[in-house]
Design an enzyme around this catalytic site. Structure first.
Site, PDB file in Angstrom:
ATOM      1  N   ARG A 159      43.516  42.148  55.013  1.00  0.00           N
ATOM      2  CA  ARG A 159      42.391  42.850  54.386  1.00  0.00           C
ATOM      3  C   ARG A 159      41.075  42.147  54.714  1.00  0.00           C
ATOM      4  O   ARG A 159      40.076  42.798  55.053  1.00  0.00           O
ATOM      5  CB  ARG A 159      42.586  42.937  52.878  1.00  0.00           C
ATOM      6  CG  ARG A 159      41.419  43.608  52.170  1.00  0.00           C
ATOM      7  CD  ARG A 159      41.688  43.867  50.702  1.00  0.00           C
ATOM      8  NE  ARG A 159      41.955  42.656  49.947  1.00  0.00           N
ATOM      9  CZ  ARG A 159      42.139  42.629  48.613  1.00  0.00           C
ATOM     10  NH1 ARG A 159      42.111  43.759  47.929  1.00  0.00           N
ATOM     11  NH2 ARG A 159      42.384  41.493  48.000  1.00  0.00           N
ATOM     12  N   ARG A 225      34.504  42.091  41.180  1.00  0.00           N
ATOM     13  CA  ARG A 225      35.132  42.214  39.858  1.00  0.00           C
ATOM     14  C   ARG A 225      34.963  43.609  39.265  1.00  0.00           C
ATOM     15  O   ARG A 225      35.759  44.024  38.417  1.00  0.00           O
ATOM     16  CB  ARG A 225      34.531  41.184  38.904  1.00  0.00           C
ATOM     17  CG  ARG A 225      34.734  39.743  39.346  1.00  0.00           C
ATOM     18  CD  ARG A 225      36.200  39.347  39.388  1.00  0.00           C
ATOM     19  NE  ARG A 225      36.336  37.935  39.796  1.00  0.00           N
ATOM     20  CZ  ARG A 225      37.503  37.341  39.988  1.00  0.00           C
ATOM     21  NH1 ARG A 225      38.632  38.003  39.826  1.00  0.00           N
ATOM     22  NH2 ARG A 225      37.543  36.084  40.370  1.00  0.00           N
ATOM     23  N   GLU A 337      47.717  41.625  33.520  1.00  0.00           N
ATOM     24  CA  GLU A 337      46.508  42.034  34.237  1.00  0.00           C
ATOM     25  C   GLU A 337      46.101  43.399  33.712  1.00  0.00           C
ATOM     26  O   GLU A 337      46.966  44.243  33.448  1.00  0.00           O
ATOM     27  CB  GLU A 337      46.757  42.065  35.744  1.00  0.00           C
ATOM     28  CG  GLU A 337      45.531  42.429  36.560  1.00  0.00           C
ATOM     29  CD  GLU A 337      45.722  42.170  38.057  1.00  0.00           C
ATOM     30  OE1 GLU A 337      45.292  43.039  38.841  1.00  0.00           O
ATOM     31  OE2 GLU A 337      46.302  41.126  38.421  1.00  0.00           O
TER      32      GLU A 337
END
Length: 343
Positions: A159, A225, A337
């Protein structure tokens, strides 16, 4: 390659997302709207396909006896769909959703780079320059590849190389989730936009992921984020919150303590979406935890699910759209998460 372009319209589309569970009627939620894509977090998986005029993505995220959930993306403009190699996609003139699967292999990095670059090229050709959101669901995420490298770290190399190759052509790295799945291979889907303004946010409590030190892998994770979308013609901004865990700075905190990890995770999200943090990024407004919707919660150990549900109900509200999945998180010591959308 099949390409069917939508007609140009004067107004920007309003993008929405909701969850459908078994026995619920999707038609009641989509009346007067158009489906941009469906992602089923279910008991089995397969390569994405076009179904009923939109991508259908099926990902193995629910174990035996667990409830499957379908995430439905809709828009107020007509949708056109197509296929480009292994990528399937739909577009409405303002938003693009595309999806692809990488089957299990010994090493992922080169294929991940190729798939990401193919998605970037599709976005560029169709005229959707701003990447809003990425989801990466990785089988055996903390397990080793055939070289002994953790699968997530292997994925992150590919990535990062794709973003490096497209530096100057991509407007930064957007919000993302990198989480485990119950089937070998990697399932990916992306959202991009045409004229809306995408602005990527970091968290004052956390080191930007793309600046993590080498101890977390040869290439750091490539994401922000959160991403705030300011769309022309819509009533207000939408904030896409990345998968967030019990990390302060770049350190995992409270290993083995599910109550403390839940508290830190929710505090991290609260700091990220608060007016003070948006102000640091030159933006007005802000959100509260109870503004989160389409929340997905990933829990490593099934025995922790009741505890996590209780924390989420107290912080987010019991009536929110929340889906829970018992899957691995991207670090072995992380137990939970959480991601979501603020509108």
């Amino acid at each position: 390659m099949t390409v069917i372009h939508p007609e140009t319209g004067a107004l920007t589309a309003a993008l929405d997302c909701f969850f459908i569970r078994p026995g619920e009627d999707e038609r009641a939620r989509t009346a007067g709207r158009h489906v941009l894509g469906r992602i089923t977090y279910g008991h089995g998986g397969r390569a994405p396909l076009l179904h009923d005029g939109a991508p259908l993505v099926r990902i193995a995220m629910a174990g035996a006896g667990a409830e499957r959930v379908t995430e439905v993306w809709t828009t107020d403009r007509p949708v056109r769909c197509g296929r480009d190699g292994d990528l399937v996609y739909a577009e409405d003139g303002e938003h693009l959703l595309c999806a692809v699967r990488i089957e299990e292999r010994g090493v992922y990095r080169d294929t991940v780079r190729a798939v990401y670059e193919a998605a970037f090229a599709l976005m560029a050709r169709l005229g959707y320059p701003d990447l809003l959101r990425m989801w990466n669901l990785v089988g055996s995420i903390t397990g080793p590849n055939e070289e002994g490298t953790e699968n997530y770290r292997d994925f992150c190399v590919g990535r990062a190389q794709a973003f490096e190759a497209w530096a100057g052509r991509m407007a930064g790295m957007p919000a993302a989730t990198g989480i485990g799945s119950l089937r070998p291979g990697i399932d990916l889907y992306f959202l991009a936009c045409r004229t809306g303004r995408a602005r990527h946010l970091e968290n004052p409590r956390q080191t930007p992921a793309h600046r993590y030190p080498v101890q977390y892998g040869p290439k750091p994770p490539s994401f922000a984020r959160a991403t705030l979308l300011e769309a022309a013609g819509c009533s207000g901004p939408v904030l896409y919150v990345s998968g967030t865990a019990s990390i302060i700075g770049d350190d995992s905190v409270y290993p083995g303590d599910i109550d403390a990890q839940c508290a830190v995770t929710l505090a991290n999200i609260e700091a990220l979406i608060a007016p003070e943090n948006l102000g640091r990024h030159g933006m007005a407004g802000g959100f509260r935890l109870r503004d989160l919707d389409c929340v997905k919660v990933y829990v490593r150990d099934a025995g922790h699910l009741p505890t996590v549900r209780a924390h989420c109900a107290k912080a987010l509200g019991a009536d929110r759209g929340i889906a829970f999945f018992n899957v691995d998180v991207c670090r072995p010591e992380l137990l939970v998460e959480i991601e979501g959308i603020c509108r």
